[in-house]
Design a protein around this motif. Structure first.
Motif, PDB file in Angstrom:
ATOM      1  N   LEU A 182       0.808  -1.214   0.000  1.00 30.11           N
ATOM      2  CA  LEU A 182       0.000   0.000   0.000  1.00 30.11           C
ATOM      3  C   LEU A 182       0.843   1.267   0.000  1.00 30.11           C
ATOM      4  O   LEU A 182       1.864   1.345   0.679  1.00 30.11           O
ATOM      5  CB  LEU A 182      -0.919   0.029   1.223  1.00 30.11           C
ATOM      6  N   ALA A 183       0.365   2.243  -0.755  1.00 27.41           N
ATOM      7  CA  ALA A 183       0.948   3.579  -0.711  1.00 27.41           C
ATOM      8  C   ALA A 183       0.743   4.131   0.705  1.00 27.41           C
ATOM      9  O   ALA A 183      -0.160   3.679   1.422  1.00 27.41           O
ATOM     10  CB  ALA A 183       0.261   4.471  -1.747  1.00 27.41           C
ATOM     11  N   PRO A 184       1.544   5.102   1.136  1.00 30.04           N
ATOM     12  CA  PRO A 184       1.404   5.621   2.504  1.00 30.04           C
ATOM     13  C   PRO A 184      -0.015   6.079   2.853  1.00 30.04           C
ATOM     14  O   PRO A 184      -0.449   5.933   3.983  1.00 30.04           O
ATOM     15  CB  PRO A 184       2.384   6.797   2.538  1.00 30.04           C
ATOM     16  N   ASP A 185      -0.741   6.612   1.886  1.00 31.95           N
ATOM     17  CA  ASP A 185      -2.119   7.040   2.135  1.00 31.95           C
ATOM     18  C   ASP A 185      -3.126   6.049   1.553  1.00 31.95           C
ATOM     19  O   ASP A 185      -4.287   6.372   1.343  1.00 31.95           O
ATOM     20  CB  ASP A 185      -2.353   8.439   1.583  1.00 31.95           C
ATOM     21  N   GLY A 186      -2.678   4.820   1.310  1.00 33.10           N
ATOM     22  CA  GLY A 186      -3.524   3.790   0.713  1.00 33.10           C
ATOM     23  C   GLY A 186      -4.622   3.305   1.638  1.00 33.10           C
ATOM     24  O   GLY A 186      -4.589   3.503   2.850  1.00 33.10           O
ATOM     25  N   VAL A 187      -5.605   2.649   1.033  1.00 32.04           N
ATOM     26  CA  VAL A 187      -6.770   2.132   1.735  1.00 32.04           C
ATOM     27  C   VAL A 187      -6.800   0.620   1.584  1.00 32.04           C
ATOM     28  O   VAL A 187      -6.514   0.083   0.519  1.00 32.04           O
ATOM     29  CB  VAL A 187      -8.062   2.744   1.151  1.00 32.04           C
ATOM     30  N   LEU A 188      -7.172  -0.060   2.655  1.00 27.61           N
ATOM     31  CA  LEU A 188      -7.254  -1.510   2.655  1.00 27.61           C
ATOM     32  C   LEU A 188      -8.708  -1.911   2.872  1.00 27.61           C
ATOM     33  O   LEU A 188      -9.354  -1.449   3.808  1.00 27.61           O
ATOM     34  CB  LEU A 188      -6.382  -2.069   3.784  1.00 27.61           C
ATOM     35  N   TYR A 189      -9.230  -2.763   1.977  1.00 26.13           N
ATOM     36  CA  TYR A 189     -10.574  -3.316   2.131  1.00 26.13           C
ATOM     37  C   TYR A 189     -10.408  -4.786   2.485  1.00 26.13           C
ATOM     38  O   TYR A 189      -9.743  -5.529   1.772  1.00 26.13           O
ATOM     39  CB  TYR A 189     -11.384  -3.170   0.845  1.00 26.13           C
ATOM     40  N   VAL A 190     -11.015  -5.200   3.597  1.00 23.43           N
ATOM     41  CA  VAL A 190     -10.844  -6.562   4.093  1.00 23.43           C
ATOM     42  C   VAL A 190     -12.208  -7.195   4.344  1.00 23.43           C
ATOM     43  O   VAL A 190     -13.086  -6.573   4.952  1.00 23.43           O
ATOM     44  CB  VAL A 190     -10.043  -6.571   5.419  1.00 23.43           C
TER      45      VAL A 190
END
Length: 95
Positions: free
Chosen positions: A51-59
């Motif tokens: 992930l990019a530093p400001d990335g989002v993770l959907y789990v």
């Protein structure tokens, strides 16, 4: 449908193998691992690489997950037996 073909790249791969070998950083990563196999704990250390530093993770998971590595749940819900989470680095939803 979104008209974003020039800006979006969809990759489907074995998550562990991909994370170990990828040099790319992504704005969003979707994790939908097999349930009841502790995959989130195994994948958490690899999310940092993807992930990019400001990335989002959907789990998606079989139970509520407050975090995945440094990423904390900012929104969550449940659809049937599936708990879904939107996570951002270092933030919490306060629930």
């Amino acid at each position: 449908m979104l008209g974003a073909e020039a800006r979006v790249e969809v990759l489907r791969s074995d998550a562990v193998r991909f994370a170990l070998h990828s040099r790319q950083r992504f704005d969003i990563v979707f994790l939908d691992p097999p349930f009841h196999a502790e995959w989130l704990a195994r994948l958490a250390p690899l999310v940092e690489r993807l992930l990019a530093p400001d990335g989002v993770l959907y789990v998606e998971a079989e139970q509520v997950a407050g975090a995945c590595g440094a990423w904390r749940t900012v929104r969550s819900g449940q659809a049937g037996q599936v708990c879904y989470h939107l996570m951002r680095r270092g933030e919490t939803d306060g629930t």
